[in-house]
Structures are given as C-alpha cells and as structure tokens.
Motif scaffolding. Structure first.
Motif, mmCIF file in Angstrom:
data_model
loop_
_atom_site.group_PDB
_atom_site.id
_atom_site.type_symbol
_atom_site.label_atom_id
_atom_site.label_comp_id
_atom_site.label_asym_id
_atom_site.label_seq_id
_atom_site.Cartn_x
_atom_site.Cartn_y
_atom_site.Cartn_z
ATOM 1 N N VAL A 122 6.135 -4.196 11.999
ATOM 2 C CA VAL A 122 5.142 -3.206 11.673
ATOM 3 C C VAL A 122 5.907 -2.236 10.735
ATOM 4 N N LEU A 123 7.070 -1.724 10.951
ATOM 5 C CA LEU A 123 7.899 -1.011 10.218
ATOM 6 C C LEU A 123 7.960 -1.597 8.628
ATOM 7 N N PHE A 124 8.310 -2.741 8.528
ATOM 8 C CA PHE A 124 8.053 -3.386 7.608
ATOM 9 C C PHE A 124 6.990 -3.403 6.803
ATOM 10 N N TRP A 125 5.933 -3.632 7.527
ATOM 11 C CA TRP A 125 4.531 -3.665 6.912
ATOM 12 C C TRP A 125 4.040 -2.468 6.396
ATOM 13 N N ARG A 126 4.431 -1.248 6.890
ATOM 14 C CA ARG A 126 4.272 0.081 6.799
ATOM 15 C C ARG A 126 4.639 0.297 5.244
ATOM 16 N N THR A 127 5.608 -0.419 4.812
ATOM 17 C CA THR A 127 6.312 -0.045 3.311
ATOM 18 C C THR A 127 5.722 -0.786 2.347
ATOM 19 N N LEU A 128 4.667 -1.779 2.604
ATOM 20 C CA LEU A 128 4.014 -2.588 1.657
ATOM 21 C C LEU A 128 2.854 -2.244 1.192
ATOM 22 N N PRO A 129 2.467 -2.467 -0.193
ATOM 23 C CA PRO A 129 1.133 -2.295 -0.514
ATOM 24 C C PRO A 129 0.037 -2.598 0.172
ATOM 25 N N GLY A 130 -1.105 -1.978 0.636
ATOM 26 C CA GLY A 130 -2.000 -2.456 1.283
ATOM 27 C C GLY A 130 -2.051 -2.133 2.587
ATOM 28 N N TYR A 131 -0.925 -1.432 3.006
ATOM 29 C CA TYR A 131 -1.074 -1.175 4.346
ATOM 30 C C TYR A 131 -1.977 -0.169 4.823
ATOM 31 N N SER A 132 -2.702 -0.390 6.024
ATOM 32 C CA SER A 132 -3.671 0.515 6.439
ATOM 33 C C SER A 132 -3.771 0.473 8.164
ATOM 34 N N THR A 133 -4.239 1.610 8.534
ATOM 35 C CA THR A 133 -4.315 1.518 10.096
ATOM 36 C C THR A 133 -5.658 1.181 10.231
ATOM 37 N N ALA A 134 -6.407 1.104 9.312
ATOM 38 C CA ALA A 134 -7.919 0.685 9.650
ATOM 39 C C ALA A 134 -8.227 -0.746 10.005
ATOM 40 N N ILE A 135 -8.818 -0.931 10.793
ATOM 41 C CA ILE A 135 -9.264 -2.554 10.921
ATOM 42 C C ILE A 135 -10.748 -2.816 10.802
ATOM 43 N N MET A 136 -11.186 -3.946 10.572
ATOM 44 C CA MET A 136 -12.412 -4.394 10.478
ATOM 45 C C MET A 136 -13.092 -4.664 11.947
ATOM 46 N N VAL A 137 -14.289 -4.304 11.925
ATOM 47 C CA VAL A 137 -15.185 -4.425 13.305
ATOM 48 C C VAL A 137 -16.246 -5.617 13.142
ATOM 49 N N PRO A 138 -16.045 -6.655 13.848
ATOM 50 C CA PRO A 138 -16.846 -7.948 13.821
ATOM 51 C C PRO A 138 -18.178 -7.455 13.805
ATOM 52 N N PHE A 139 -18.987 -8.439 13.002
ATOM 53 C CA PHE A 139 -20.754 -8.032 12.752
ATOM 54 C C PHE A 139 -21.210 -6.903 12.167
ATOM 55 N N LEU A 140 -20.187 -6.121 11.686
ATOM 56 C CA LEU A 140 -20.321 -4.568 11.031
ATOM 57 C C LEU A 140 -19.277 -4.401 9.969
ATOM 58 N N PRO A 141 -19.860 -5.407 8.976
ATOM 59 C CA PRO A 141 -18.875 -5.489 7.627
ATOM 60 C C PRO A 141 -18.635 -4.112 6.834
ATOM 61 N N ASP A 142 -19.444 -3.113 7.013
ATOM 62 C CA ASP A 142 -19.356 -1.885 6.237
ATOM 63 C C ASP A 142 -18.915 -0.763 7.363
ATOM 64 N N THR A 143 -18.269 -1.408 8.502
ATOM 65 C CA THR A 143 -17.566 -0.185 9.459
ATOM 66 C C THR A 143 -16.145 -0.590 9.580
ATOM 67 N N MET A 144 -15.306 0.333 9.288
ATOM 68 C CA MET A 144 -13.922 0.236 9.586
ATOM 69 C C MET A 144 -13.299 1.186 10.770
ATOM 70 N N LEU A 145 -12.619 0.793 11.714
ATOM 71 C CA LEU A 145 -12.082 1.546 12.833
ATOM 72 C C LEU A 145 -10.743 1.981 12.516
ATOM 73 N N ASP A 146 -10.576 3.319 12.192
ATOM 74 C CA ASP A 146 -9.246 3.782 11.943
ATOM 75 C C ASP A 146 -8.380 4.193 13.169
ATOM 76 N N LEU A 147 -7.372 3.448 13.454
ATOM 77 C CA LEU A 147 -6.546 3.625 14.760
ATOM 78 C C LEU A 147 -5.499 4.742 14.542
ATOM 79 N N GLY A 148 -5.278 4.931 13.200
ATOM 80 C CA GLY A 148 -4.219 6.182 13.068
ATOM 81 C C GLY A 148 -2.979 5.886 13.580
ATOM 82 N N LEU A 149 -2.211 6.938 14.589
ATOM 83 C CA LEU A 149 -0.984 6.761 15.106
ATOM 84 C C LEU A 149 -1.185 5.836 16.334
#
Length: 320
Positions: A122-149
């Motif tokens: 996770v620490l290494f992933w945070r340093t890379l391009p494309g890192y995001s705390t938002a995840i996709m919600v199944p069956f709702l392609p236009d909805t992202m769930l941001d988990l933040g901290l």
C-alpha cells in the motif's frame, strides 16, 4: 491484448518445462505433502506427493512478467507482492515438512508477515501514478466509492481475505489453480477494458497457472502448497486493488468466499453448540466429498460456479 496473450504463452511454456524438472528434485529431498489425519480417508494416498509447487508457479510467472512488463512500476509492485507472499508460504511449507506435521508458521506469525507485506504494498502503491482511494461499485459503473483515510486498512483486509481464501481453496487436485486461473482471466479482460498497465502480468499469471495445472489436475503429481496459495491470493488482491475493483472479488472469487465462510460457520457453530458440526467437514469442498461426490466432480462444480460468477462480474462492470 496481444502482449497479454504472448505473456500467457511464455509462462505456460516455461511451466511445462519447469514442472518436470522440479518434481524429481522435490521428491529427492523428500518435500512431500503431509495429509491431515482428520481429513477424508481417500486423501491418505496423497501423502508424500511433492509440494511447494508454488515455486514453479512463481518462476513461470516471473519469467513471463519480467519480459513483458518493461518499465511498468504498477506491474513491478504486483510482481513484488506476489513473490513476497510466496516467500511467506514457502517458510510455512518448509516448517511443515521439517516438523513432519501439518503445522508451519504460528497463526500470529503468519498474520504479522502478511500484514507487513500488505502495508508495504500500500505504501509503494501510494507513490505510483494512478493511485486512488476510490473503488468501483459492482453493477453501478458510474459510481465510485471513495474510502479516503480508510483505504489502507481496507486494502490490508483485502490481502488477508484473498490469501486466506486461496489457502483454504487449495484442498483438492486442481481446485485452487483452476479457480484462480478463471478469476485472473476475468481481471485480465478487465485490465484490457480499462487499458490498465497491469495487463501483461495478468497474462503471465494465467499462463503460469495453466502450465502448473497440467501437473496439478487429478491425480496430482505436484501440489502448490502455501507457497503457491499465498502467492496467488496476494496476486489476486493486488490486481483487484490496482484496478479499483476489490469489491468484485465478492462476485468472481465466490469460491474463496464460500470456503472461508464455511470455516467461520463451522468453528462458530462448534463453539456455540459445545462440539456439534454444521458441515460434515470444512472447508466446504470436503463436505461435498463426504456427501459422496467424487473429487473430480467437486472440482468441476467449483470451476463452473467460478466461470458463471466471472460472467456475472462482466455484467457488474458494464451495468445492467
């Protein structure tokens, strides 16, 4: 997509060459599987079958991944975490063989090791391009769930769940390898749809698993051991996180979920009722066996479930 296909072929060829070399080596050093005495009686004949076959899965995967990932830090992170989890599994397997019993690393030791690797990823992933705390919600392609901290803790939970699920699924010839191959094929197509840089390593994993499956299908000449199951669980978790699709594991990795829940239910029921069992045996694939199903039928049934779940996963990406 062509790069992923080439990666599949290279890893597959590598493993059909490496497996016949590894099997006699493991046999020579008596790295054989210890079979639980309380397991199905039909499994007794498997005692002594070479284990630690996860070594060859990782080797074929590495050969292919390193060829095709090029300057790809996301792919490098997945390779690193897969190898790290494989090393934890290797130590667990080695201790089981050394002690000549089905007891390797202590539960707390394995937990701490898995947590350290998960946090490092996770620490290494945070340093890379494309890192995001938002995840996709199944069956709702236009909805992202941001988990933040909460994302780092959530990511560690995904790693622990996936590695445990893969480990529990590895109980019948070809079961964990085939189920995981189907799961990874799903993520390979997802990576292609989203044009993700992790695409080549998904292809490498599919090829490595298919090559290994030639020697792991019933009757197995080689078992993957914890070396393989922990590496595969770590790989699946890492890919799902990098694609922003960890919730999709509840769908496509339904067999992992079933196996884990069956153990939780069995243990909980046993404690609550003072020794009664909810299933004939857990994980649940053994319950099917004790109900009279041949091992090959159980494996085929779980393959079919996974394949259908992956199709459902596709609908979950596209929306219905």
């Amino acid at each position: 997509m062509s790069t992923a296909v080439y990666a599949v072929l290279v890893a597959f060829i590598a493993n059909i060459i490496l497996c016949p070399l590894l099997i006699p080596t493991l046999t020579k050093f008596k790295f054989g599987q210890y079979i639980r005495s309380d397991g199905p009686a039909s499994h007794g004949k498997k005692t002594g079958t070479p284990t630690m076959g996860g070594i060859v899965i990782i080797a074929g995967f590495l050969i292919s991944a390193l060829i095709f990932m090029r300057d790809n830090p996301q792919a490098l992170a997945i390779v690193g975490v897969t190898v790290a989890f494989g090393c934890i599994g290797f130590m667990d397997d080695y201790l089981k063989i050394k002690r000549k019993q089905n007891l390797g690393l202590r539960a707390y030791q394995k937990f701490l090791a898995l947590m350290v690797v998960s946090i490092a990823f996770v620490l290494f992933w945070r340093t890379l391009p494309g890192y995001s705390t938002a995840i996709m919600v199944p069956f709702l392609p236009d909805t992202m769930l941001d988990l933040g901290l909460l994302y780092p803790a959530f990511a560690c939970l995904i790693f622990l769940s996936a590695t445990n699920g893969a480990n529990l699924t590895d109980g019948l010839d070809g079961l964990a390898a085939g189920v995981t191959a189907l799961i990874v094929v799903f993520f390979m197509f997802a990576a292609w749809i989203f044009e993700s840089p992790v695409l080549p390593v998904t292809g490498a994993a599919v090829g490595a698993l298919l090559g290994f499956l030639l020697f792991n299908s019933h009757p197995a000449r080689l078992f993957m051991g914890d070396t393989g199951s922990l590496a595969l669980g770590g790989f699946v978790a890492a890919v799902s996180l990098m694609l922003g699709m960890p919730l999709f594991l509840l769908i496509v990795a339904i067999v992992y979920v079933m196996e884990t829940l069956s153990v939780i239910i069995q243990v909980g029921y046993f404690k609550l009722t003072g020794g009664k069992r909810f299933f004939k045996m857990a994980p649940i694939h053994h319950a099917f066996e004790l109900s009279g199903w041949p091992e090959t039928k159980v494996v085929a049934f779980f393959y079919i479930i996974t394949a259908m779940a992956c199709l459902l996963g596709y609908l979950a990406i596209m929306g219905v």
